[in-house]
Scaffold this motif. Sequence first.
Motif, PDB file in Angstrom:
ATOM      1  N   GLY A   1       0.808  -1.217   0.000  1.00 46.55           N
ATOM      2  CA  GLY A   1       0.000   0.000   0.000  1.00 46.55           C
ATOM      3  C   GLY A   1       0.842   1.268   0.000  1.00 46.55           C
ATOM      4  N   GLN A   2       2.152   1.130   0.137  1.00 46.88           N
ATOM      5  CA  GLN A   2       3.073   2.258   0.102  1.00 46.88           C
ATOM      6  C   GLN A   2       3.994   2.081  -1.102  1.00 46.88           C
ATOM      7  OE1 GLN A   2       5.087   3.047   3.839  1.00 46.88           O
ATOM      8  NE2 GLN A   2       3.732   1.607   4.850  1.00 46.88           N
ATOM      9  N   THR A   3       4.966   2.941  -1.233  1.00 46.42           N
ATOM     10  CA  THR A   3       5.991   2.755  -2.249  1.00 46.42           C
ATOM     11  C   THR A   3       6.789   1.529  -1.857  1.00 46.42           C
ATOM     12  OG1 THR A   3       6.138   5.114  -2.645  1.00 46.42           O
ATOM     13  CG2 THR A   3       7.995   3.790  -3.375  1.00 46.42           C
ATOM     14  N   MET A   4       6.748   0.498  -2.703  1.00 44.33           N
ATOM     15  CA  MET A   4       7.373  -0.775  -2.351  1.00 44.33           C
ATOM     16  C   MET A   4       8.799  -0.855  -2.882  1.00 44.33           C
ATOM     17  SD  MET A   4       4.151  -3.372  -2.547  1.00 44.33           S
ATOM     18  CE  MET A   4       5.052  -4.743  -1.866  1.00 44.33           C
ATOM     19  N   THR A   5       9.645   0.022  -2.367  1.00 39.97           N
ATOM     20  CA  THR A   5      11.055   0.039  -2.714  1.00 39.97           C
ATOM     21  C   THR A   5      11.866   0.043  -1.433  1.00 39.97           C
ATOM     22  OG1 THR A   5      10.630   1.295  -4.725  1.00 39.97           O
ATOM     23  CG2 THR A   5      12.890   1.304  -3.899  1.00 39.97           C
ATOM     24  N   LEU A   6      12.896  -0.796  -1.393  1.00 48.66           N
ATOM     25  CA  LEU A   6      13.837  -0.795  -0.283  1.00 48.66           C
ATOM     26  C   LEU A   6      15.169  -0.264  -0.803  1.00 48.66           C
ATOM     27  CD1 LEU A   6      13.114  -4.331   1.222  1.00 48.66           C
ATOM     28  CD2 LEU A   6      12.330  -2.125   2.091  1.00 48.66           C
ATOM     29  N   PHE A   7      15.875   0.459   0.030  1.00 51.36           N
ATOM     30  CA  PHE A   7      17.177   0.994  -0.337  1.00 51.36           C
ATOM     31  C   PHE A   7      18.240   0.210   0.409  1.00 51.36           C
ATOM     32  CE2 PHE A   7      14.160   4.400  -0.997  1.00 51.36           C
ATOM     33  CZ  PHE A   7      14.410   4.673  -2.327  1.00 51.36           C
ATOM     34  N   LEU A   8      19.182  -0.377  -0.339  1.00 51.28           N
ATOM     35  CA  LEU A   8      20.235  -1.199   0.226  1.00 51.28           C
ATOM     36  C   LEU A   8      21.403  -0.329   0.642  1.00 51.28           C
ATOM     37  CD1 LEU A   8      20.173  -3.918  -2.572  1.00 51.28           C
ATOM     38  CD2 LEU A   8      18.964  -3.982  -0.391  1.00 51.28           C
ATOM     39  N   THR A   9      21.843  -0.509   1.870  1.00 47.92           N
ATOM     40  CA  THR A   9      22.973   0.271   2.379  1.00 47.92           C
ATOM     41  C   THR A   9      24.008  -0.671   2.974  1.00 47.92           C
ATOM     42  OG1 THR A   9      22.013   0.547   4.583  1.00 47.92           O
ATOM     43  CG2 THR A   9      21.479   2.238   2.946  1.00 47.92           C
ATOM     44  N   GLU A  10      25.203  -0.152   3.152  1.00 49.29           N
ATOM     45  CA  GLU A  10      26.221  -0.922   3.841  1.00 49.29           C
ATOM     46  C   GLU A  10      27.079  -0.006   4.685  1.00 49.29           C
ATOM     47  OE1 GLU A  10      29.679  -1.436   0.481  1.00 49.29           O
ATOM     48  OE2 GLU A  10      28.157  -2.973   0.586  1.00 49.29           O
ATOM     49  N   GLY A  11      27.677  -0.598   5.724  1.00 51.36           N
ATOM     50  CA  GLY A  11      28.549   0.132   6.626  1.00 51.36           C
ATOM     51  C   GLY A  11      27.796   0.963   7.636  1.00 51.36           C
ATOM     52  N   PRO A  12      28.506   1.401   8.667  1.00 51.45           N
ATOM     53  CA  PRO A  12      27.871   2.193   9.723  1.00 51.45           C
ATOM     54  C   PRO A  12      27.330   3.532   9.227  1.00 51.45           C
ATOM     55  CG  PRO A  12      30.244   2.014  10.085  1.00 51.45           C
ATOM     56  CD  PRO A  12      29.907   1.145   8.907  1.00 51.45           C
ATOM     57  N   GLU A  13      27.890   4.038   8.134  1.00 47.91           N
ATOM     58  CA  GLU A  13      27.414   5.309   7.582  1.00 47.91           C
ATOM     59  C   GLU A  13      26.213   5.111   6.662  1.00 47.91           C
ATOM     60  OE1 GLU A  13      30.124   3.473   4.766  1.00 47.91           O
ATOM     61  OE2 GLU A  13      30.384   3.901   6.870  1.00 47.91           O
ATOM     62  N   GLN A  14      25.767   3.857   6.496  1.00 49.93           N
ATOM     63  CA  GLN A  14      24.628   3.502   5.648  1.00 49.93           C
ATOM     64  C   GLN A  14      24.765   4.088   4.241  1.00 49.93           C
ATOM     65  OE1 GLN A  14      21.002   4.498   7.762  1.00 49.93           O
ATOM     66  NE2 GLN A  14      20.938   2.443   8.606  1.00 49.93           N
TER      67      GLN A  14
END
Length: 70
Positions: free
Chosen positions: A28-41
């Motif tokens: 029901g929302q924008t179905m996108t995930l953002f992939l990050t890495e490390g403590p600084e994302q």
Amino acid sequence: MSNTTDIHIISSDISVREALSRLNSLSGQTMTLFLTEGPEQRLVGSLTDGDVRRALIGGLSLSLIHISEP
């Protein structure tokens, strides 16, 4: 970062099963995930429900440990 944005951010080493669960929770929302890495994302990519659907049709196994695996 607001809580609304936080629900769209995941680590790049998340399991395929967990990513699907997170995408499902965005229904029901924008179905996108953002992939990050490390403590600084640091942003390293994005993942949509369509990406997962196409990967499953193409033979991706849910037994893969991490999204970032080929």
